[in-house]
Write a protein that holds these residues in place. Sequence first.
Motif, PDB file in Angstrom:
ATOM      1  N   THR A 153     -38.591 -34.201  44.960  1.00  0.00           N
ATOM      2  CA  THR A 153     -37.628 -34.385  44.418  1.00  0.00           C
ATOM      3  C   THR A 153     -37.532 -34.260  43.128  1.00  0.00           C
ATOM      4  OG1 THR A 153     -37.542 -36.406  45.777  1.00  0.00           O
ATOM      5  CG2 THR A 153     -36.026 -36.404  43.770  1.00  0.00           C
ATOM      6  N   ASN A 154     -38.587 -34.040  42.109  1.00  0.00           N
ATOM      7  CA  ASN A 154     -38.278 -33.853  40.868  1.00  0.00           C
ATOM      8  C   ASN A 154     -39.652 -33.002  40.377  1.00  0.00           C
ATOM      9  OD1 ASN A 154     -38.865 -34.112  37.682  1.00  0.00           O
ATOM     10  ND2 ASN A 154     -37.471 -35.553  37.924  1.00  0.00           N
ATOM     11  N   LEU A 155     -39.231 -31.641  40.004  1.00  0.00           N
ATOM     12  CA  LEU A 155     -40.602 -30.552  39.788  1.00  0.00           C
ATOM     13  C   LEU A 155     -41.167 -31.019  38.317  1.00  0.00           C
ATOM     14  CD1 LEU A 155     -41.310 -28.215  41.263  1.00  0.00           C
ATOM     15  CD2 LEU A 155     -40.019 -26.771  39.774  1.00  0.00           C
ATOM     16  N   GLY A 156     -40.544 -31.811  37.248  1.00  0.00           N
ATOM     17  CA  GLY A 156     -40.957 -32.175  35.928  1.00  0.00           C
ATOM     18  C   GLY A 156     -41.889 -33.078  36.261  1.00  0.00           C
ATOM     19  N   GLN A 157     -41.805 -33.814  37.112  1.00  0.00           N
ATOM     20  CA  GLN A 157     -42.545 -35.219  37.480  1.00  0.00           C
ATOM     21  C   GLN A 157     -43.734 -34.960  38.031  1.00  0.00           C
ATOM     22  OE1 GLN A 157     -40.232 -38.778  39.141  1.00  0.00           O
ATOM     23  NE2 GLN A 157     -42.136 -39.554  39.990  1.00  0.00           N
ATOM     24  N   THR A 158     -43.385 -33.987  38.990  1.00  0.00           N
ATOM     25  CA  THR A 158     -44.518 -33.524  39.832  1.00  0.00           C
ATOM     26  C   THR A 158     -45.796 -32.728  38.901  1.00  0.00           C
ATOM     27  OG1 THR A 158     -43.403 -33.339  42.099  1.00  0.00           O
ATOM     28  CG2 THR A 158     -45.419 -31.815  41.788  1.00  0.00           C
ATOM     29  N   ILE A 159     -45.219 -32.143  37.937  1.00  0.00           N
ATOM     30  CA  ILE A 159     -46.146 -31.315  36.993  1.00  0.00           C
ATOM     31  C   ILE A 159     -46.917 -32.207  36.342  1.00  0.00           C
ATOM     32  CG2 ILE A 159     -46.068 -30.044  34.825  1.00  0.00           C
ATOM     33  CD1 ILE A 159     -44.041 -28.429  36.071  1.00  0.00           C
ATOM     34  N   GLU A 160     -46.256 -33.599  35.827  1.00  0.00           N
ATOM     35  CA  GLU A 160     -46.718 -34.666  35.136  1.00  0.00           C
ATOM     36  C   GLU A 160     -48.097 -35.261  35.991  1.00  0.00           C
ATOM     37  OE1 GLU A 160     -46.730 -35.232  32.198  1.00  0.00           O
ATOM     38  OE2 GLU A 160     -45.104 -34.112  31.256  1.00  0.00           O
ATOM     39  N   GLU A 161     -47.628 -35.560  37.176  1.00  0.00           N
ATOM     40  CA  GLU A 161     -48.685 -36.021  37.988  1.00  0.00           C
ATOM     41  C   GLU A 161     -49.768 -35.082  38.316  1.00  0.00           C
ATOM     42  OE1 GLU A 161     -46.349 -36.776  41.506  1.00  0.00           O
ATOM     43  OE2 GLU A 161     -45.263 -38.779  40.441  1.00  0.00           O
ATOM     44  N   LEU A 162     -49.600 -33.855  38.518  1.00  0.00           N
ATOM     45  CA  LEU A 162     -50.729 -32.783  38.499  1.00  0.00           C
ATOM     46  C   LEU A 162     -51.570 -32.685  37.466  1.00  0.00           C
ATOM     47  CD1 LEU A 162     -48.895 -30.198  41.058  1.00  0.00           C
ATOM     48  CD2 LEU A 162     -50.813 -31.739  41.582  1.00  0.00           C
ATOM     49  N   LYS A 163     -50.777 -32.916  36.178  1.00  0.00           N
ATOM     50  CA  LYS A 163     -51.594 -32.660  35.135  1.00  0.00           C
ATOM     51  C   LYS A 163     -52.821 -33.777  35.107  1.00  0.00           C
ATOM     52  CE  LYS A 163     -48.696 -30.582  31.827  1.00  0.00           C
ATOM     53  NZ  LYS A 163     -47.761 -30.848  30.340  1.00  0.00           N
ATOM     54  N   LYS A 164     -52.558 -35.105  35.484  1.00  0.00           N
ATOM     55  CA  LYS A 164     -53.570 -36.075  35.973  1.00  0.00           C
ATOM     56  C   LYS A 164     -54.758 -35.614  36.595  1.00  0.00           C
ATOM     57  CE  LYS A 164     -49.831 -39.585  35.143  1.00  0.00           C
ATOM     58  NZ  LYS A 164     -49.000 -40.594  35.648  1.00  0.00           N
ATOM     59  N   GLU A 165     -54.416 -34.677  37.522  1.00  0.00           N
ATOM     60  CA  GLU A 165     -55.605 -34.200  38.509  1.00  0.00           C
ATOM     61  C   GLU A 165     -56.168 -33.107  37.848  1.00  0.00           C
ATOM     62  OE1 GLU A 165     -56.500 -35.459  41.294  1.00  0.00           O
ATOM     63  OE2 GLU A 165     -54.421 -36.831  41.428  1.00  0.00           O
ATOM     64  N   GLY A 166     -55.610 -32.842  36.557  1.00  0.00           N
ATOM     65  CA  GLY A 166     -56.512 -31.905  35.590  1.00  0.00           C
ATOM     66  C   GLY A 166     -55.970 -30.361  35.879  1.00  0.00           C
ATOM     67  N   LEU A 167     -54.672 -30.084  36.182  1.00  0.00           N
ATOM     68  CA  LEU A 167     -54.256 -29.098  36.335  1.00  0.00           C
ATOM     69  C   LEU A 167     -53.453 -28.465  34.966  1.00  0.00           C
ATOM     70  CD1 LEU A 167     -54.356 -29.618  39.506  1.00  0.00           C
ATOM     71  CD2 LEU A 167     -52.439 -27.834  39.657  1.00  0.00           C
ATOM     72  N   TRP A 168     -53.390 -27.208  34.598  1.00  0.00           N
ATOM     73  CA  TRP A 168     -52.836 -26.925  33.494  1.00  0.00           C
ATOM     74  C   TRP A 168     -51.750 -25.672  33.962  1.00  0.00           C
ATOM     75  CZ3 TRP A 168     -54.124 -27.217  28.215  1.00  0.00           C
ATOM     76  CH2 TRP A 168     -55.448 -27.706  28.194  1.00  0.00           C
ATOM     77  N   PHE A 169     -50.518 -25.644  33.316  1.00  0.00           N
ATOM     78  CA  PHE A 169     -49.401 -25.050  33.891  1.00  0.00           C
ATOM     79  C   PHE A 169     -48.829 -23.841  33.052  1.00  0.00           C
ATOM     80  CE2 PHE A 169     -49.404 -29.122  36.013  1.00  0.00           C
ATOM     81  CZ  PHE A 169     -49.158 -28.593  37.294  1.00  0.00           C
ATOM     82  N   VAL A 170     -48.592 -22.648  33.646  1.00  0.00           N
ATOM     83  CA  VAL A 170     -48.215 -21.443  32.916  1.00  0.00           C
ATOM     84  C   VAL A 170     -46.727 -21.142  33.620  1.00  0.00           C
ATOM     85  CG1 VAL A 170     -49.430 -20.000  34.449  1.00  0.00           C
ATOM     86  CG2 VAL A 170     -48.714 -19.139  32.246  1.00  0.00           C
ATOM     87  N   CYS A 171     -45.782 -20.869  33.004  1.00  0.00           N
ATOM     88  CA  CYS A 171     -44.407 -20.614  33.446  1.00  0.00           C
ATOM     89  C   CYS A 171     -44.170 -19.048  32.947  1.00  0.00           C
ATOM     90  CB  CYS A 171     -43.358 -21.596  33.112  1.00  0.00           C
ATOM     91  SG  CYS A 171     -42.819 -21.413  31.383  1.00  0.00           S
ATOM     92  N   ALA A 172     -43.464 -18.305  33.662  1.00  0.00           N
ATOM     93  CA  ALA A 172     -43.073 -17.107  33.314  1.00  0.00           C
ATOM     94  C   ALA A 172     -41.965 -17.097  32.320  1.00  0.00           C
ATOM     95  CB  ALA A 172     -42.760 -16.273  34.655  1.00  0.00           C
ATOM     96  N   ASP A 173     -41.805 -16.267  31.445  1.00  0.00           N
ATOM     97  CA  ASP A 173     -40.525 -16.274  30.629  1.00  0.00           C
ATOM     98  C   ASP A 173     -40.835 -14.982  29.582  1.00  0.00           C
ATOM     99  OD1 ASP A 173     -38.159 -18.253  29.339  1.00  0.00           O
ATOM    100  OD2 ASP A 173     -38.634 -17.047  28.045  1.00  0.00           O
ATOM    101  N   MET A 174     -39.632 -14.389  29.367  1.00  0.00           N
ATOM    102  CA  MET A 174     -39.528 -13.034  28.540  1.00  0.00           C
ATOM    103  C   MET A 174     -40.040 -13.296  27.109  1.00  0.00           C
ATOM    104  SD  MET A 174     -36.017 -11.302  29.895  1.00  0.00           S
ATOM    105  CE  MET A 174     -35.817 -10.667  28.275  1.00  0.00           C
ATOM    106  N   ASP A 175     -39.924 -14.756  26.633  1.00  0.00           N
ATOM    107  CA  ASP A 175     -40.195 -14.785  25.186  1.00  0.00           C
ATOM    108  C   ASP A 175     -41.650 -15.409  25.195  1.00  0.00           C
ATOM    109  OD1 ASP A 175     -37.458 -14.044  24.538  1.00  0.00           O
ATOM    110  OD2 ASP A 175     -36.644 -16.117  25.032  1.00  0.00           O
ATOM    111  N   GLY A 176     -42.578 -15.316  26.261  1.00  0.00           N
ATOM    112  CA  GLY A 176     -43.599 -15.911  26.119  1.00  0.00           C
ATOM    113  C   GLY A 176     -44.718 -15.391  25.519  1.00  0.00           C
ATOM    114  N   THR A 177     -45.882 -15.478  25.408  1.00  0.00           N
ATOM    115  CA  THR A 177     -47.091 -15.086  25.008  1.00  0.00           C
ATOM    116  C   THR A 177     -47.526 -13.739  26.093  1.00  0.00           C
ATOM    117  OG1 THR A 177     -47.929 -16.690  23.652  1.00  0.00           O
ATOM    118  CG2 THR A 177     -49.658 -15.072  24.309  1.00  0.00           C
ATOM    119  N   THR A 178     -47.804 -12.718  25.756  1.00  0.00           N
ATOM    120  CA  THR A 178     -48.123 -11.594  26.713  1.00  0.00           C
ATOM    121  C   THR A 178     -49.210 -12.118  27.794  1.00  0.00           C
ATOM    122  OG1 THR A 178     -47.851 -10.015  25.146  1.00  0.00           O
ATOM    123  CG2 THR A 178     -49.282  -9.433  27.062  1.00  0.00           C
ATOM    124  N   MET A 179     -49.259 -12.006  28.929  1.00  0.00           N
ATOM    125  CA  MET A 179     -50.131 -12.768  29.680  1.00  0.00           C
ATOM    126  C   MET A 179     -51.471 -12.465  29.674  1.00  0.00           C
ATOM    127  SD  MET A 179     -49.211 -10.831  33.266  1.00  0.00           S
ATOM    128  CE  MET A 179     -49.766  -9.071  33.555  1.00  0.00           C
TER     129      MET A 179
END
Length: 241
Positions: A153-179
């Motif tokens: 239902t909520n992708l942001g909330q799912t990210i928060e829950e998965l952070k508690k499981e130790g995951l880090w998150f990277v998103c794709a965006d033209m203005d980001g740091t070179t991968m």
Amino acid sequence: MIIEGRNAVIEAFRSGKTVDKLFVLDGCQDGPVLTIKREAKKQNSLIKYVTKERLDQLSETGKHQGVIAYTSAYQYAEVEDMLKKAREKGEPPFLFLLDNIEDPHNLGAIIRTANLAGAHGVIIPKNRAVGLTAAVARASAGALNYTPVAKVTNLGQTIEELKKEGLWFVCADMDGTTMYQLDLKGPIGLVIGSEGDGVGRLVKEKCDFVASIPMKGDIDSLNASVAAGVLAYEIVRQRLV
């Protein structure tokens, strides 16, 4: 799969089919339609209220009776199933999270890439996203049979829950740091948005890293499925080092 007509849609719900979207004639309040809406709310299906003209456009039979249901071609998994799969393999979790992907060919191609890159699953949002249609299955070239897909239902909330499981998150965006400058090892979630809108602001703010793909050409963006493939294989490369 499209199911039309009141009795057919009621039976689809009662037989346990997963209904991704339900289109209902706006303002219709008779008994069978109210029953259908109750069943849809139990299953947490997305309900859209539309005009008769819109239903006529969507209808393949011309006998929709004010309701059209879009059911998924495959069953959805749970996010916990993906974490369990990673544990069973003795691997740090690697998940794809897709924001605003509405093109079935893009979704199918990304599921195919996720499978080949060794990801443990794909997570899609309930709203503003294509579901597991037959077109998605075809575009995945069979990968949908092996790669679990969860709808949340909520992708942001799912990210928060998965952070508690130790995951880090990277998103794709033209203005980001070179991968190539980012450390993408360990338990990770790769967040991909659509070509038009990219990753939504609220979801992007919850990511730990923002990664850009170096580009030398004259246009400024890659197809979503291609971007997913490029970033996924940088993650694979770093995991192999």
